[in-house]
Design a protein around this motif. Sequence first.
Motif, short mmCIF file in Angstrom:
data_model
loop_
_atom_site.label_atom_id
_atom_site.label_comp_id
_atom_site.label_asym_id
_atom_site.label_seq_id
_atom_site.Cartn_x
_atom_site.Cartn_y
_atom_site.Cartn_z
N LYS A 1 0.84 -1.21 0.00
CA LYS A 1 0.00 0.00 0.00
C LYS A 1 0.87 1.26 0.00
CE LYS A 1 -3.96 2.14 2.30
NZ LYS A 1 -4.90 2.07 3.43
N GLY A 2 2.01 1.18 0.69
CA GLY A 2 2.94 2.30 0.69
C GLY A 2 3.49 2.58 -0.70
N ARG A 3 3.75 1.53 -1.47
CA ARG A 3 4.25 1.72 -2.85
C ARG A 3 3.17 2.32 -3.75
NH1 ARG A 3 9.25 2.33 -3.54
NH2 ARG A 3 9.39 1.26 -5.55
N LEU A 4 1.93 1.89 -3.57
CA LEU A 4 0.83 2.47 -4.33
C LEU A 4 0.67 3.96 -3.99
CD1 LEU A 4 -1.66 -0.50 -3.89
CD2 LEU A 4 -0.74 0.28 -6.09
N LYS A 5 0.77 4.27 -2.71
CA LYS A 5 0.68 5.68 -2.29
C LYS A 5 1.86 6.48 -2.83
CE LYS A 5 -1.11 9.02 0.36
NZ LYS A 5 -0.06 10.03 0.40
N TYR A 6 3.04 5.88 -2.86
CA TYR A 6 4.21 6.55 -3.42
C TYR A 6 4.00 6.87 -4.90
CZ TYR A 6 9.09 7.19 -4.93
OH TYR A 6 10.25 7.67 -5.47
N ALA A 7 3.41 5.93 -5.65
CA ALA A 7 3.12 6.17 -7.06
C ALA A 7 2.15 7.34 -7.22
CB ALA A 7 2.54 4.91 -7.70
N ILE A 8 1.16 7.40 -6.34
CA ILE A 8 0.19 8.51 -6.37
C ILE A 8 0.88 9.83 -6.05
CG2 ILE A 8 -1.78 9.49 -5.12
CD1 ILE A 8 -2.87 6.61 -4.88
N ASP A 9 1.68 9.85 -5.00
CA ASP A 9 2.33 11.09 -4.57
C ASP A 9 3.32 11.59 -5.61
OD1 ASP A 9 0.88 10.98 -2.25
OD2 ASP A 9 2.52 10.17 -1.02
N LEU A 10 4.06 10.66 -6.23
CA LEU A 10 5.03 11.06 -7.25
C LEU A 10 4.33 11.58 -8.49
CD1 LEU A 10 8.06 11.19 -7.37
CD2 LEU A 10 8.10 8.84 -8.22
N THR A 11 3.19 10.98 -8.83
CA THR A 11 2.39 11.49 -9.95
C THR A 11 1.96 12.92 -9.67
OG1 THR A 11 1.54 9.27 -10.43
CG2 THR A 11 0.28 11.12 -11.29
N ARG A 12 1.44 13.18 -8.48
CA ARG A 12 1.01 14.52 -8.10
C ARG A 12 2.16 15.53 -8.22
NH1 ARG A 12 -2.84 16.75 -4.95
NH2 ARG A 12 -3.63 14.74 -4.20
N GLU A 13 3.30 15.14 -7.65
CA GLU A 13 4.46 16.04 -7.67
C GLU A 13 4.90 16.37 -9.08
OE1 GLU A 13 9.23 15.73 -6.67
OE2 GLU A 13 7.85 14.39 -5.62
N LEU A 14 5.07 15.35 -9.90
CA LEU A 14 5.64 15.55 -11.23
C LEU A 14 4.69 16.26 -12.18
CD1 LEU A 14 7.50 12.16 -11.63
CD2 LEU A 14 8.53 14.42 -11.34
N LEU A 15 3.38 16.07 -12.00
CA LEU A 15 2.41 16.74 -12.88
C LEU A 15 1.99 18.10 -12.35
CD1 LEU A 15 0.06 13.83 -14.05
CD2 LEU A 15 1.82 15.02 -15.36
N GLY A 16 2.42 18.47 -11.15
CA GLY A 16 2.03 19.76 -10.60
C GLY A 16 0.56 19.84 -10.27
N VAL A 17 -0.01 18.71 -9.82
CA VAL A 17 -1.44 18.68 -9.49
C VAL A 17 -1.68 19.53 -8.24
CG1 VAL A 17 -3.36 17.18 -8.82
CG2 VAL A 17 -1.68 16.39 -10.51
N PRO A 18 -2.70 20.39 -8.23
CA PRO A 18 -2.97 21.23 -7.05
C PRO A 18 -3.18 20.40 -5.79
CG PRO A 18 -4.23 22.00 -8.95
CD PRO A 18 -3.61 20.70 -9.35
N ASP A 19 -2.84 20.98 -4.65
CA ASP A 19 -2.91 20.27 -3.38
C ASP A 19 -4.31 19.81 -3.02
OD1 ASP A 19 -0.19 20.61 -3.07
OD2 ASP A 19 -0.37 22.34 -1.73
N ASP A 20 -5.33 20.58 -3.45
CA ASP A 20 -6.71 20.22 -3.08
C ASP A 20 -7.37 19.27 -4.09
OD1 ASP A 20 -6.83 22.17 -5.04
OD2 ASP A 20 -8.45 23.32 -4.08
N TYR A 21 -6.62 18.78 -5.08
CA TYR A 21 -7.12 17.77 -6.00
C TYR A 21 -6.75 16.39 -5.45
CZ TYR A 21 -8.17 21.06 -9.85
OH TYR A 21 -8.70 22.05 -10.64
N LEU A 22 -7.51 15.38 -5.86
CA LEU A 22 -7.25 14.00 -5.45
C LEU A 22 -6.70 13.21 -6.63
CD1 LEU A 22 -10.47 13.26 -3.35
CD2 LEU A 22 -8.20 13.90 -2.50
N VAL A 23 -5.76 12.31 -6.36
CA VAL A 23 -5.15 11.47 -7.39
C VAL A 23 -5.34 10.02 -6.98
CG1 VAL A 23 -3.05 10.91 -8.65
CG2 VAL A 23 -3.43 13.26 -7.86
N GLY A 24 -5.93 9.21 -7.86
CA GLY A 24 -6.18 7.82 -7.52
C GLY A 24 -5.84 6.87 -8.65
N ILE A 25 -5.58 5.62 -8.28
CA ILE A 25 -5.29 4.56 -9.25
C ILE A 25 -6.58 3.79 -9.53
CG2 ILE A 25 -4.00 2.40 -9.62
CD1 ILE A 25 -1.85 3.55 -7.71
#
Length: 386
Positions: free
Chosen positions: A45-69
């Motif tokens: 689950k930590g690796r899945l969350k890491y994939a989500i967080d890295l996606t957010r960081e690299l795409l510049g997704v706003p903090d109040d948006y949600l990113v899911g797999i």
Amino acid sequence: MTAQPTLRPERPFFSSGPTCKPPGWSPDKLDIKSLGRSHRSKYAKGRLKYAIDLTRELLGVPDDYLVGIMPGSDTGALECAMWTMLGARPATIAAWESFGNVWIQDAVKQLKLPDLQVLDADYGEIPDLSQIPQENDVVFTWNGTTSGAKIPNTDWLAHDRTGITINDATSAVFAMEMDWAKLDATTFSWQKVLGGEAQHGMLILSPKAVERIESYNPSWPLPKLFRLKKGDKLNVSIFEGATINTPSMLATEDYIFALEWVKSIGGRQAMFDRADANAKIVKDWIEATPWLRNMVPDPAKQTNTGVCMVFQGDWIESLSAEDQAVVPKKIASKLEEMDIGYDFNGYRDAPPGLRIWCGGSLESEDISRLLPWIEWAYEELKAGNR
């Protein structure tokens, strides 16, 4: 006759999906500690969350948006957005290539939306997006994967529009900047610009999209794979690594490898620059080649990822329509047999032609080496048909 080239692409991978792996990729570089374990284990689950967080960081997704797999690649993510959010108000589906037309069929035949505006255009063109009412929900494809036509800007979307904006961005993210302030549900798959493995998609939701999901219950039944709510609230755990169904951890690690590679080269801007440089090589070559033309006539709408081209000129026009359609297939097949270039024939539903992927995971030198081989194969085919 054109002489047979001598230089061969080192990595002959020119498919538009799944696309070329990042440089330096090999399976032994993937973290496999999560394999054979529950995807709900702390590590997985930590690796899945890491994939989500890295996606957010690299795409510049706003903090109040949600990113899911999501399951089902970009298709699953996009259809989930449509099935959970559409129907609350009038809607517009805008399409100009194969996948956009699938979303039209969803809206017309499956959801049977009663107040629906359909805007479509032929391959290589884009409909007049200014016709879309700002109060309508809208579904559109940022970049036409099978036509090579992208939106030139988002001026047609008002900042204060009341409708939800659903964006299929699968061959655009990591190649073009997303205008997040105007996007409510954005989807893409790991297999496109990053060269990841298939089957998983990403769903990025704005606060406005979350409000729609929580306040609206569609009249049609929702398959389990599309259920984003727990009671009357969004199930936020989906956006923290607790996926709706069992994900492939091997595919997840492959995606993480690609994300970390993007970060190592300078982030999304480096990917934009690489795609622009690659596409320029192909576009300049098309302009200099009299028997080819870009499928998209307007340079402002020409993609920097899957560049599509069609044949023209006296010889091709002297052939029957059936024989014309075979020309790109024969060229692509010949060079595949020689291990020069794989999977660059045009999409099956598109006008006959070639499609060369130019996303950031490709090296410019490999693209430059492919083009003389296409010229050679064309001349060989032409000489054999005289």
